[in-house]
Design a protein around this motif. Structure first.
Motif, PDB file in Angstrom:
ATOM      1  N   VAL A  26       0.868  -1.169   0.000  1.00  0.00           N
ATOM      2  CA  VAL A  26       0.000   0.000   0.000  1.00  0.00           C
ATOM      3  C   VAL A  26       0.911   1.227   0.000  1.00  0.00           C
ATOM      4  O   VAL A  26       1.734   1.399   0.896  1.00  0.00           O
ATOM      5  N   GLU A  30      -3.192   4.474   0.170  1.00  0.00           N
ATOM      6  CA  GLU A  30      -4.350   4.317  -0.713  1.00  0.00           C
ATOM      7  C   GLU A  30      -4.101   3.537  -1.997  1.00  0.00           C
ATOM      8  O   GLU A  30      -5.016   2.924  -2.526  1.00  0.00           O
ATOM      9  N   ASN A  31      -2.900   3.537  -2.527  1.00  0.00           N
ATOM     10  CA  ASN A  31      -2.617   2.852  -3.799  1.00  0.00           C
ATOM     11  C   ASN A  31      -2.029   1.466  -3.549  1.00  0.00           C
ATOM     12  O   ASN A  31      -0.946   1.341  -2.977  1.00  0.00           O
TER      13      ASN A  31
END
Length: 89
Positions: A26, A30-31
């Motif tokens: 992560v 968020e990604n």
């Protein structure tokens, strides 16, 4: 996790039992990304791709194997008949 001397990499030590483990990283909370250095990535069954880590038992880490040692691993006898593992002319 501990930041590497280069200020760009992180590392952690995790004790795992033998088996297969799917994982992702992560980034910035968020990604989700696969491991760019993973040897293999797999479909998670939901249309997503995860990196795969295979932890082999300690007794099979001795390389090379010795003839007649009585130890076999699934990776030594597995024969996949799917592309790209399949050899065909």
């Amino acid at each position: 996790m501990v930041m590497g001397a280069d200020g760009r990499t992180w590392s952690a030590t995790v004790n795992l039992s033998p088996g297969e483990f799917q994982y992702k990283f992560v980034v910035n909370g968020e990604n989700w990304i696969t491991d760019p250095k993973a040897v293999r990535n797999v479909d998670d069954g939901n249309g997503n791709t995860n990196s795969l880590l295979v932890v082999i038992p300690e007794e099979f880490r001795k390389l090379p194997g010795e003839r007649g040692d009585g130890k076999l691993t699934a990776s030594a006898i597995r024969h996949s008949q799917e592309v790209p593992q399949l050899n065909y002319d």
